[in-house]
Design a protein around this motif. Structure first.
Motif, PDB file in Angstrom:
ATOM      1  N   LEU A  42     -49.518  33.175  72.285  1.00  0.00           N
ATOM      2  CA  LEU A  42     -50.198  34.160  71.439  1.00  0.00           C
ATOM      3  C   LEU A  42     -49.505  35.517  71.487  1.00  0.00           C
ATOM      4  O   LEU A  42     -49.345  36.184  70.458  1.00  0.00           O
ATOM      5  CB  LEU A  42     -51.658  34.300  71.877  1.00  0.00           C
ATOM      6  N   ALA A  43     -49.080  35.923  72.680  1.00  0.00           N
ATOM      7  CA  ALA A  43     -48.401  37.214  72.811  1.00  0.00           C
ATOM      8  C   ALA A  43     -47.104  37.223  72.014  1.00  0.00           C
ATOM      9  O   ALA A  43     -46.783  38.206  71.326  1.00  0.00           O
ATOM     10  CB  ALA A  43     -48.123  37.513  74.281  1.00  0.00           C
ATOM     11  N   ALA A  44     -46.354  36.137  72.077  1.00  0.00           N
ATOM     12  CA  ALA A  44     -45.098  36.050  71.339  1.00  0.00           C
ATOM     13  C   ALA A  44     -45.356  36.026  69.837  1.00  0.00           C
ATOM     14  O   ALA A  44     -44.625  36.642  69.052  1.00  0.00           O
ATOM     15  CB  ALA A  44     -44.323  34.799  71.766  1.00  0.00           C
ATOM     16  N   SER A  45     -46.417  35.319  69.424  1.00  0.00           N
ATOM     17  CA  SER A  45     -46.747  35.241  68.007  1.00  0.00           C
ATOM     18  C   SER A  45     -47.161  36.605  67.469  1.00  0.00           C
ATOM     19  O   SER A  45     -46.682  37.047  66.414  1.00  0.00           O
ATOM     20  CB  SER A  45     -47.872  34.221  67.795  1.00  0.00           C
ATOM     21  N   ARG A  46     -48.047  37.288  68.188  1.00  0.00           N
ATOM     22  CA  ARG A  46     -48.527  38.593  67.739  1.00  0.00           C
ATOM     23  C   ARG A  46     -47.418  39.637  67.766  1.00  0.00           C
ATOM     24  O   ARG A  46     -47.401  40.563  66.954  1.00  0.00           O
ATOM     25  CB  ARG A  46     -49.686  39.033  68.620  1.00  0.00           C
ATOM     26  N   GLY A  47     -46.483  39.476  68.707  1.00  0.00           N
ATOM     27  CA  GLY A  47     -45.386  40.435  68.811  1.00  0.00           C
ATOM     28  C   GLY A  47     -44.192  40.104  67.943  1.00  0.00           C
ATOM     29  O   GLY A  47     -43.202  40.852  67.925  1.00  0.00           O
ATOM     30  N   GLY A  48     -44.258  38.973  67.232  1.00  0.00           N
ATOM     31  CA  GLY A  48     -43.145  38.578  66.371  1.00  0.00           C
ATOM     32  C   GLY A  48     -41.895  38.216  67.132  1.00  0.00           C
ATOM     33  O   GLY A  48     -40.778  38.351  66.604  1.00  0.00           O
ATOM     34  N   ASP A  49     -42.057  37.742  68.365  1.00  0.00           N
ATOM     35  CA  ASP A  49     -40.908  37.416  69.222  1.00  0.00           C
ATOM     36  C   ASP A  49     -40.553  35.936  69.060  1.00  0.00           C
ATOM     37  O   ASP A  49     -41.120  35.065  69.731  1.00  0.00           O
ATOM     38  CB  ASP A  49     -41.247  37.734  70.683  1.00  0.00           C
ATOM     39  N   ASP A  81     -39.556  19.071  71.263  1.00  0.00           N
ATOM     40  CA  ASP A  81     -40.076  18.057  70.337  1.00  0.00           C
ATOM     41  C   ASP A  81     -41.536  18.305  69.961  1.00  0.00           C
ATOM     42  O   ASP A  81     -42.251  17.372  69.574  1.00  0.00           O
ATOM     43  CB  ASP A  81     -39.935  16.666  70.957  1.00  0.00           C
ATOM     44  N   VAL A  82     -41.990  19.539  70.057  1.00  0.00           N
ATOM     45  CA  VAL A  82     -43.390  19.874  69.742  1.00  0.00           C
ATOM     46  C   VAL A  82     -43.748  19.432  68.327  1.00  0.00           C
ATOM     47  O   VAL A  82     -42.919  19.452  67.414  1.00  0.00           O
ATOM     48  CB  VAL A  82     -43.628  21.389  69.918  1.00  0.00           C
ATOM     49  N   VAL A  83     -45.012  19.020  68.155  1.00  0.00           N
ATOM     50  CA  VAL A  83     -45.526  18.615  66.845  1.00  0.00           C
ATOM     51  C   VAL A  83     -46.741  19.474  66.516  1.00  0.00           C
ATOM     52  O   VAL A  83     -47.660  19.601  67.327  1.00  0.00           O
ATOM     53  CB  VAL A  83     -45.929  17.134  66.821  1.00  0.00           C
ATOM     54  N   LEU A  84     -46.737  20.070  65.331  1.00  0.00           N
ATOM     55  CA  LEU A  84     -47.886  20.827  64.827  1.00  0.00           C
ATOM     56  C   LEU A  84     -48.476  20.067  63.646  1.00  0.00           C
ATOM     57  O   LEU A  84     -47.761  19.721  62.704  1.00  0.00           O
ATOM     58  CB  LEU A  84     -47.473  22.235  64.405  1.00  0.00           C
ATOM     59  N   ARG A  85     -49.778  19.811  63.722  1.00  0.00           N
ATOM     60  CA  ARG A  85     -50.485  19.176  62.607  1.00  0.00           C
ATOM     61  C   ARG A  85     -51.541  20.166  62.112  1.00  0.00           C
ATOM     62  O   ARG A  85     -52.374  20.622  62.892  1.00  0.00           O
ATOM     63  CB  ARG A  85     -51.167  17.877  63.045  1.00  0.00           C
ATOM     64  N   ALA A  86     -51.507  20.465  60.819  1.00  0.00           N
ATOM     65  CA  ALA A  86     -52.473  21.387  60.229  1.00  0.00           C
ATOM     66  C   ALA A  86     -53.219  20.672  59.118  1.00  0.00           C
ATOM     67  O   ALA A  86     -52.621  20.274  58.119  1.00  0.00           O
ATOM     68  CB  ALA A  86     -51.765  22.625  59.684  1.00  0.00           C
ATOM     69  N   VAL A 130     -47.349  18.534  58.653  1.00  0.00           N
ATOM     70  CA  VAL A 130     -46.909  18.155  59.988  1.00  0.00           C
ATOM     71  C   VAL A 130     -45.549  18.802  60.182  1.00  0.00           C
ATOM     72  O   VAL A 130     -44.621  18.583  59.384  1.00  0.00           O
ATOM     73  CB  VAL A 130     -46.797  16.625  60.147  1.00  0.00           C
ATOM     74  N   VAL A 131     -45.423  19.627  61.210  1.00  0.00           N
ATOM     75  CA  VAL A 131     -44.192  20.361  61.481  1.00  0.00           C
ATOM     76  C   VAL A 131     -43.673  19.915  62.845  1.00  0.00           C
ATOM     77  O   VAL A 131     -44.428  19.871  63.817  1.00  0.00           O
ATOM     78  CB  VAL A 131     -44.439  21.887  61.472  1.00  0.00           C
ATOM     79  N   ARG A 132     -42.390  19.606  62.919  1.00  0.00           N
ATOM     80  CA  ARG A 132     -41.801  19.103  64.162  1.00  0.00           C
ATOM     81  C   ARG A 132     -40.650  19.990  64.614  1.00  0.00           C
ATOM     82  O   ARG A 132     -39.887  20.499  63.786  1.00  0.00           O
ATOM     83  CB  ARG A 132     -41.306  17.661  63.978  1.00  0.00           C
ATOM     84  N   LYS A 175     -41.468  29.271  63.561  1.00  0.00           N
ATOM     85  CA  LYS A 175     -41.479  29.945  62.260  1.00  0.00           C
ATOM     86  C   LYS A 175     -42.875  29.904  61.647  1.00  0.00           C
ATOM     87  O   LYS A 175     -43.352  30.887  61.076  1.00  0.00           O
ATOM     88  CB  LYS A 175     -40.475  29.283  61.327  1.00  0.00           C
ATOM     89  N   ARG A 176     -43.524  28.753  61.772  1.00  0.00           N
ATOM     90  CA  ARG A 176     -44.883  28.604  61.239  1.00  0.00           C
ATOM     91  C   ARG A 176     -45.843  29.541  61.970  1.00  0.00           C
ATOM     92  O   ARG A 176     -46.715  30.163  61.356  1.00  0.00           O
ATOM     93  CB  ARG A 176     -45.335  27.156  61.416  1.00  0.00           C
ATOM     94  N   ALA A 177     -45.688  29.639  63.285  1.00  0.00           N
ATOM     95  CA  ALA A 177     -46.571  30.503  64.075  1.00  0.00           C
ATOM     96  C   ALA A 177     -46.409  31.968  63.686  1.00  0.00           C
ATOM     97  O   ALA A 177     -47.383  32.721  63.640  1.00  0.00           O
ATOM     98  CB  ALA A 177     -46.278  30.312  65.564  1.00  0.00           C
ATOM     99  N   LEU A 178     -45.187  32.381  63.380  1.00  0.00           N
ATOM    100  CA  LEU A 178     -44.967  33.765  62.972  1.00  0.00           C
ATOM    101  C   LEU A 178     -45.609  34.048  61.613  1.00  0.00           C
ATOM    102  O   LEU A 178     -46.123  35.142  61.370  1.00  0.00           O
ATOM    103  CB  LEU A 178     -43.465  34.059  62.896  1.00  0.00           C
ATOM    104  N   MET A 179     -45.619  33.034  60.723  1.00  0.00           N
ATOM    105  CA  MET A 179     -46.221  33.209  59.399  1.00  0.00           C
ATOM    106  C   MET A 179     -47.715  33.485  59.490  1.00  0.00           C
ATOM    107  O   MET A 179     -48.283  34.228  58.686  1.00  0.00           O
ATOM    108  CB  MET A 179     -45.991  31.943  58.553  1.00  0.00           C
ATOM    109  N   PHE A 180     -48.363  32.911  60.498  1.00  0.00           N
ATOM    110  CA  PHE A 180     -49.816  33.036  60.609  1.00  0.00           C
ATOM    111  C   PHE A 180     -50.228  33.876  61.828  1.00  0.00           C
ATOM    112  O   PHE A 180     -51.338  33.759  62.321  1.00  0.00           O
ATOM    113  CB  PHE A 180     -50.457  31.655  60.694  1.00  0.00           C
ATOM    114  N   SER A 181     -49.327  34.729  62.276  1.00  0.00           N
ATOM    115  CA  SER A 181     -49.604  35.512  63.480  1.00  0.00           C
ATOM    116  C   SER A 181     -50.821  36.421  63.307  1.00  0.00           C
ATOM    117  O   SER A 181     -51.569  36.661  64.260  1.00  0.00           O
ATOM    118  CB  SER A 181     -48.378  36.347  63.867  1.00  0.00           C
TER     119      SER A 181
END
Length: 294
Positions: A184-191, A202-207, A219-221, A228-234
């Protein structure tokens, strides 16, 4: 106490266990409750005078009801065609209540439920009843209409799929929280680099955004793509409240005072290996968030 009241009392003693079986089978709390209620109807109409093990009898009944429900989904083509995240069990960040502990006794995370939903109905039933609840193959065979040997093969195929695909989260909740806080800290800080560092390669994100926003479901792998997806929705993470999602760390996003999304996070070996997001308004409306209220 009359006979019906006595039977109802005996049934209630098994309700939590039956709900746990049905949730693993169906991936839906509301459908699990429907399956348990159907088991009660069948019990109330049955002659149980010669039933020696009522718990085992009810488990078999619930298994059969759930199998019928899964097969009905397929025959009516109700299986989700796009990204589908099972209904999560949301609780306060500081712990589960006793009923939730029973429901999640085998660490049934969202990542595991996603894999279970990939199985054929008979495979799912064989795996859930035998591997999770110790029901003998002879009894499971009677439900699926196969020989014990064939039923054993069903469970074996399911087991291989689960073991190769469903990550088992780290047991230490405090360590899980540290990893999520770093994310969360990295996402909010844009890091971007810090985000990649906390994600498994090999992380998988399912939205799952629901049918009305199907184009946003995905589904993002891979660590870089998920970062990149996390930064879009920070910005959304700023309105998120910590929670336990199926017994592991997660978040509930609040928009205009109401829950707008649930995010479950699977942490393994100190890194995030899976992120499962349910933001379907129709399905969120059926979930219980009262335990998060102050």
């Amino acid at each position: 106490m009359d006979e019906n009241e006595f039977l109802a009392e005996r049934f209630e003693a098994h309700r939590s266990h039956l709900r746990a079986v049905a949730y693993r089978m169906l991936g839906s709390l509301s459908e699990a409750d429907d399956a348990v209620q159907e088991a009660w109807f069948r019990l109330s109409r049955a002659d149980t005078g010669e039933v020696e093990n009522l718990g085992g009898w009810l488990t078999t009944v619930v298994g059969r009801v759930c199998l019928d429900m899964l097969r009905s989904r397929k025959s009516r083509r109700e299986e989700p065609l796009g990204v589908h995240v099972p209904e999560p069990l949301v609780s306060r960040a500081d712990g589960l209540d006793p009923e939730q502990e029973v429901l999640l006794a085998d660490s049934v995370g969202l990542a595991l439920l996603v894999v279970l939903e990939m199985l054929a109905p008979a495979e799912r039933l064989a795996f859930v009843l035998h591997d999770m609840f110790g029901v003998p193959f002879d009894e499971v065979a009677g439900i699926v209409g196969r020989s014990p040997a064939a039923t054993r093969q069903l469970a074996s195929r399911a087991r291989r799929r689960v073991q190769s695909t469903a990550p088992v989260p780290d047991a230490d909740l405090d360590r899980q929280r540290e990893v999520l806080d770093a994310f969360l800290a990295a996402s909010r800080g844009g890091d971007f680099d810090a985000l990649v560092a906390v994600l498994d390669p090999d992380v998988v994100l399912r939205a799952d955004m629901g049918a009305t926003a199907e184009g946003l479901s995905a589904v993002v792998r891979g660590a870089e793509n998920v970062a990149k997806r996390a930064l879009m929705f920070s910005r959304l993470s700023r309105s998120a409240r910590p929670a336990l999602v199926n017994g592991a760390v997660g978040l509930v996003t609040i928009h205009e005072g109401a829950p707008a999304g649930v995010m479950g996070v699977t942490v393994r070996n100190g890194r995030i290996v899976a992120i499962d997001i349910l933001a379907d308004p129709a399905r969120l409306a059926g979930l219980d968030f009262t335990m998060l209220e102050d």
